[in-house]
Design an enzyme around this catalytic site. Sequence first.
Site, PDB file in Angstrom:
ATOM      1  N   HIS A  55     -59.588  30.802  15.677  1.00 17.96           N
ATOM      2  CA  HIS A  55     -58.846  30.310  16.517  1.00 17.96           C
ATOM      3  C   HIS A  55     -58.227  29.150  15.567  1.00 17.96           C
ATOM      4  CE1 HIS A  55     -62.702  27.907  16.381  1.00 17.96           C
ATOM      5  NE2 HIS A  55     -61.814  26.783  16.300  1.00 17.96           N
ATOM      6  N   ASP A  72     -57.161  23.266  24.769  1.00 12.88           N
ATOM      7  CA  ASP A  72     -58.624  22.746  24.108  1.00 12.88           C
ATOM      8  C   ASP A  72     -59.211  21.768  25.325  1.00 12.88           C
ATOM      9  OD1 ASP A  72     -59.906  22.497  21.135  1.00 12.88           O
ATOM     10  OD2 ASP A  72     -60.603  21.080  22.722  1.00 12.88           O
TER      11      ASP A  72
HETATM   12  P1  AMP Z   1     -63.594  24.164  15.931  1.00 15.00           P
HETATM   13  O1  AMP Z   1     -64.430  23.015  15.886  1.00 15.00           O
HETATM   14  O2  AMP Z   1     -62.619  24.084  15.185  1.00 15.00           O
HETATM   15  O3  AMP Z   1     -64.399  25.456  15.998  1.00 15.00           O
HETATM   16  O4  AMP Z   1     -62.840  24.023  17.504  1.00 15.00           O
HETATM   17  C1  AMP Z   1     -63.366  24.627  18.555  1.00 15.00           C
HETATM   18  C2  AMP Z   1     -62.722  24.014  19.694  1.00 15.00           C
HETATM   19  O5  AMP Z   1     -62.902  24.518  20.827  1.00 15.00           O
HETATM   20  C3  AMP Z   1     -63.116  22.443  19.876  1.00 15.00           C
HETATM   21  O6  AMP Z   1     -62.005  21.606  19.825  1.00 15.00           O
HETATM   22  C4  AMP Z   1     -63.484  22.493  21.336  1.00 15.00           C
HETATM   23  O7  AMP Z   1     -63.134  21.118  22.155  1.00 15.00           O
HETATM   24  C5  AMP Z   1     -62.795  23.803  21.875  1.00 15.00           C
HETATM   25  N1  AMP Z   1     -63.680  24.171  22.915  1.00 15.00           N
HETATM   26  C6  AMP Z   1     -64.900  24.283  23.175  1.00 15.00           C
HETATM   27  N2  AMP Z   1     -65.243  24.898  24.049  1.00 15.00           N
HETATM   28  C7  AMP Z   1     -64.071  25.117  24.922  1.00 15.00           C
HETATM   29  C8  AMP Z   1     -63.695  25.606  26.300  1.00 15.00           C
HETATM   30  N3  AMP Z   1     -64.768  26.059  27.143  1.00 15.00           N
HETATM   31  N4  AMP Z   1     -62.606  25.591  26.568  1.00 15.00           N
HETATM   32  C9  AMP Z   1     -61.600  25.041  25.951  1.00 15.00           C
HETATM   33  N5  AMP Z   1     -61.893  24.665  24.595  1.00 15.00           N
HETATM   34  C10 AMP Z   1     -63.068  24.452  24.158  1.00 15.00           C
END
Ligand code: AMP
Length: 119
Positions: A99, A30
């Site tokens: 995810h 993440d």
């Molecule tokens: P959610 O809020 O449960 O939808 O989780 C989405 C997650 O994706 C968050 O914890 C973000 O930090 C993570 N995230 C968003 N963009 C990226 C990226 N480009 N690479 C890795 N993690 C990401």
Amino acid sequence: MEDCLFCKIAAGEISSTKVYEDETVYVFKDINPIAPIHYLLIPKQHICCAAKITEENSSVVAHIFEVAAKIAAAEGLSDGYRIVTNCGANAGQSVFHLHFHMLAGVKMGWGAEVVQSAE
Ligand code: AMP
Ligand code: ZN
């Protein structure tokens, strides 16, 4: 799916820090970790959220949990880990590609942090 961030990450079109990959699952770090270990486990196929898991696509979810157990064993997470998925707006889902957050490396509390009380 077009314009889906995690489809692009799974396809290698957007860079990420890979932890594990096989034919159906991709695991990466993440970008904004909330625990010392914070991985995202995703199916390569686009499923928008947990609410869209069906009899037809649920085998990948079982596989994701197998992969998580393998990662935990490989990384020696014997003190435990948490797997969580946020589904929909009230749960704080921000990326609409299914995810599972895998969190470890710290002792965690438990509970839903309320950001806005129900009316
Ligand atoms: P959610 O809020 O449960 O939808 O989780 C989405 C997650 O994706 C968050 O914890 C973000 O930090 C993570 N995230 C968003 N963009 C990226 C990226 N480009 N690479 C890795 N993690 C990401
Ligand atoms: Zn997607």
